[in-house]
Design an enzyme around this catalytic site. Structure first.
Site, PDB file in Angstrom:
ATOM      1  N   GLU A 133      33.534  26.148  36.626  1.00  0.00           N
ATOM      2  CA  GLU A 133      35.086  26.115  37.054  1.00  0.00           C
ATOM      3  C   GLU A 133      35.660  24.970  36.718  1.00  0.00           C
ATOM      4  O   GLU A 133      36.821  24.694  36.729  1.00  0.00           O
ATOM      5  CB  GLU A 133      35.270  26.757  38.298  1.00  0.00           C
ATOM      6  CG  GLU A 133      34.995  28.220  38.570  1.00  0.00           C
ATOM      7  CD  GLU A 133      33.291  28.617  38.667  1.00  0.00           C
ATOM      8  OE1 GLU A 133      32.478  27.376  39.011  1.00  0.00           O
ATOM      9  OE2 GLU A 133      33.003  29.548  38.336  1.00  0.00           O
ATOM     10  N   GLY A 155      21.260  23.659  36.323  1.00  0.00           N
ATOM     11  CA  GLY A 155      21.773  22.839  37.487  1.00  0.00           C
ATOM     12  C   GLY A 155      21.117  22.305  38.369  1.00  0.00           C
ATOM     13  O   GLY A 155      19.921  21.852  38.208  1.00  0.00           O
ATOM     14  N   SER A 156      21.381  22.342  39.770  1.00  0.00           N
ATOM     15  CA  SER A 156      20.451  21.486  40.627  1.00  0.00           C
ATOM     16  C   SER A 156      19.311  22.280  41.248  1.00  0.00           C
ATOM     17  O   SER A 156      19.313  23.456  41.264  1.00  0.00           O
ATOM     18  CB  SER A 156      21.227  21.141  41.710  1.00  0.00           C
ATOM     19  OG  SER A 156      21.901  22.145  42.595  1.00  0.00           O
ATOM     20  N   GLU A 201      16.365  25.632  34.514  1.00  0.00           N
ATOM     21  CA  GLU A 201      16.440  24.182  33.897  1.00  0.00           C
ATOM     22  C   GLU A 201      17.075  23.422  34.887  1.00  0.00           C
ATOM     23  O   GLU A 201      18.423  23.276  35.177  1.00  0.00           O
ATOM     24  CB  GLU A 201      17.215  24.350  32.695  1.00  0.00           C
ATOM     25  CG  GLU A 201      17.955  23.174  32.206  1.00  0.00           C
ATOM     26  CD  GLU A 201      16.894  22.093  31.359  1.00  0.00           C
ATOM     27  OE1 GLU A 201      16.665  21.127  32.274  1.00  0.00           O
ATOM     28  OE2 GLU A 201      16.398  22.471  30.502  1.00  0.00           O
ATOM     29  N   CYS A 232      20.480  15.516  32.827  1.00  0.00           N
ATOM     30  CA  CYS A 232      19.408  15.971  34.088  1.00  0.00           C
ATOM     31  C   CYS A 232      18.119  14.996  33.414  1.00  0.00           C
ATOM     32  O   CYS A 232      17.162  14.858  33.718  1.00  0.00           O
ATOM     33  CB  CYS A 232      18.969  17.342  33.838  1.00  0.00           C
ATOM     34  SG  CYS A 232      18.922  18.137  32.196  1.00  0.00           S
TER      35      CYS A 232
END
Ligand code: NAD
Length: 482
Positions: free
Chosen positions: A181, A231-232, A253, A287
């Site tokens: 977003e 993401g995290s 990932e 990352c």
């Protein structure tokens, strides 16, 4: 339609139509260089998500049965449109994410190439015939898994969505993507390229919303056959657990905290320059960003001096301004995290060699920051910084450096600098990581697989392996004569 900022009106894309959310609810999109609102992103209702799922179910039937040559041609046409539009897409990306315009347009061009690579690989999703008894045909077929639900973050507004879209569509799957977003318009422009290239309605759907609500609904739906997330680590674990509850495979990932081991025989200045270039790319919000610099004690001073010089040569500024080489952080959360990590390290005895404080101007600007004397228990040595912080830590012998490198639960990228082939092989064997680079800190390439071990996730993106998650393997044994 664009706003005063030259930012497009953001829409979702469901069943081939550009739409607002059914409730009319929206959230602001901010320019991280000014903190100003530049647009609004529509938020999906449960009914919008159900429409997207329904469209993906129908889109899957259409796309799976489309001849592979036609599928490949549509994907190539979309890639060509994205290449043509890369400058405009890059500008939108800079407005919403902050990275310098050249980096942003470069990302758009690079992901067009990722799409071409996957489009060609679609033609090579071979099965096999296995020698068997006379009158029996024993075969292994690879078929698209079905509709995919994908969740992608804000750090690579084009790269994140495209890695998943290109692999899913190449495999013959349909997809519902929830892009960030915070960077919605780049994702929208990617989707526009596919729509303009003639992708059938419903094959690619784009939604935004309250992340936890969207993921809960998409994962639980019987339509969805695969969950793909970038993401995290904490969010990845949450989504993998939700997928497990409904027995669905997932591709994860997740984050990393990449060690860079600079061995005693390396050239410290070259290593520092290459590592610093990678460290400050995308303001460290990558990352695979190098983030723990373990340097043989004999080189530590020379390496630190060269690294500080490289950090101070970075031009921090608005990504749209000429000459900027590092933009702001993408959001206020990253800025707060940088301040917290530096304060914690300093409280534990670390020394700031350059940078260390947010810039005194509007926008989420934090300068390239180098720290020495950072103890092992500092948060910065344990938590992925995801920003422009570089702790440099000397080591005495390689075993000690390898133990430090492998001590964290992360296992995404790792880097080594050495002149010795034998030492390079030792690093390759011993480092717990899915991606290892020796004597450079270059980024991902679409020809080769990327992905993590341990808490950094599972599954691979890029390379021929990229299609594995999106295909099922079916054994067919056919008795030809009875
Ligand atoms: P976050 O953990 O809040 O969110 C990470 C991403 O997951 C965002 O895109 C967010 O919209 C999404 N998300 C959050 N909750 C979700 C849910 N329940 N369902 C579906 N999606 C959900 O973190 P953040 O503040 O956006 O980013 C900070 C951290 O995230 C960084 O420290 C870094 O570790 C990690 N991160 C990793 C990558 C990567 O490429 N692996 C990319 C961006 C962020």
């Amino acid at each position: 339609m664009t706003t005063d900022h030259g930012y497009p009106a953001v829409r979702m894309h469901i069943a081939g139509e550009w739409c607002q959310g059914g409730s009319g609810r929206t959230a602001p999109v901010l320019d991280p260089a000014t903190e100003e609102e530049i647009g609004r992103v529509p938020l999906a209702t449960p009914a919008d998500l159900d429409r997207a799922l329904d469209a993906a179910a129908r889109g899957f039937g259409t796309w799976r049965d489309t001849p592979v040559a036609r599928r490949t041609a549509v994907l190539h046409a979309a890639a060509d449109l994205l290449t043509e539009r890369a400058g405009a897409v890059g500008r939108i990306m800079t407005l919403e994410q902050g990275k310098p315009l050249a980096e942003a347009a470069g990302e758009a061009r690079r992901v067009a190439d990722t799409l071409r690579w996957h489009a060609d690989d679609a033609r090579r999703a071979y099965g096999r015939i296995i020698p068997s008894a006379p009158g029996t045909l024993l075969s292994v077929r690879r078929e698209p898994i079905g509709p995919v639900a994908a969740f992608v973050p804000w750090n690579f507004p084009a790269g994140g969505p495209m890695r998943k879209i290109s692999a899913a569509l190449a495999a013959g799957c349909s997809i519902v993507v929830k892009a960030s977003e915070e960077t919605p318009a780049t994702a929208m422009e990617l989707v526009r390229c596919f729509a303009d290239a003639g992708l059938p309605d419903g094959v690619l759907n784009l939604v935004f919303g309250e992340p936890a609500e969207v993921s809960a609904r998409l994962i639980a739906s019987p339509v969805t056959r695969l969950i793909a997330f970038t993401g995290s680590v904490p969010v990845g674990k949450l989504l993998a657990a939700e997928a497990g509850k409904v027995m669905k495979p997932s591709l994860m990932e997740l984050g990393g905290h990449a060690p860079v081991i600079v061995c005693a025989d390396a050239d410290p200045v070259t290593a520092a320059r290459r590592a610093a270039r990678a460290k400050f790319a995308n303001a460290g919000q990558v990352c695979t960003s190098p983030s723990r610099f373990l340097v043989h004690e004999s080189l530590a001073e020379e390496f630190t001096a060269a690294f500080v010089a490289a950090a101070e040569a970075v031009v921090v500024g608005d990504g749209l301004a000429e000459g900027t080489t590092m933009g702001p952080l993408a959001n206020e959360r990253r800025l707060a995290a940088m301040e917290r990590l530096v304060a914690d390290a300093v409280a534990r005895g670390a020394k700031v060699r350059t940078g260390g404080e947010r810039l005194d101007r509007p926008g989420y600007f934090f300068p390239p920051t180098v720290l020495t004397g950072v103890p092992a228990d500092a948060e910065l040595m344990r938590e992925e910084p995801f920003g422009p912080l570089a702790p440099i830590v000397p080591f005495t012998d390689l075993d000690e450096a390898l133990a430090t490198a492998n001590a964290l639960p992360y296992g995404l990228a790792a880097y080594g600098f050495t002149e010795s082939a034998a030492t390079a092989e030792r690093l390759a064997g011993a480092l717990e990581a899915g991606i290892l680079s020796i004597n450079h800190c270059g980024g991902s390439v679409h020809e080769a697989p990327s992905g993590g071990v341990k808490d950094s996730g599972y599954g691979r993106e890029g390379g021929p392996e990229a299609l594995d998650a999106y295909l099922i393997t079916k054994r067919v044994s056919h008795l030809l004569a009875s």
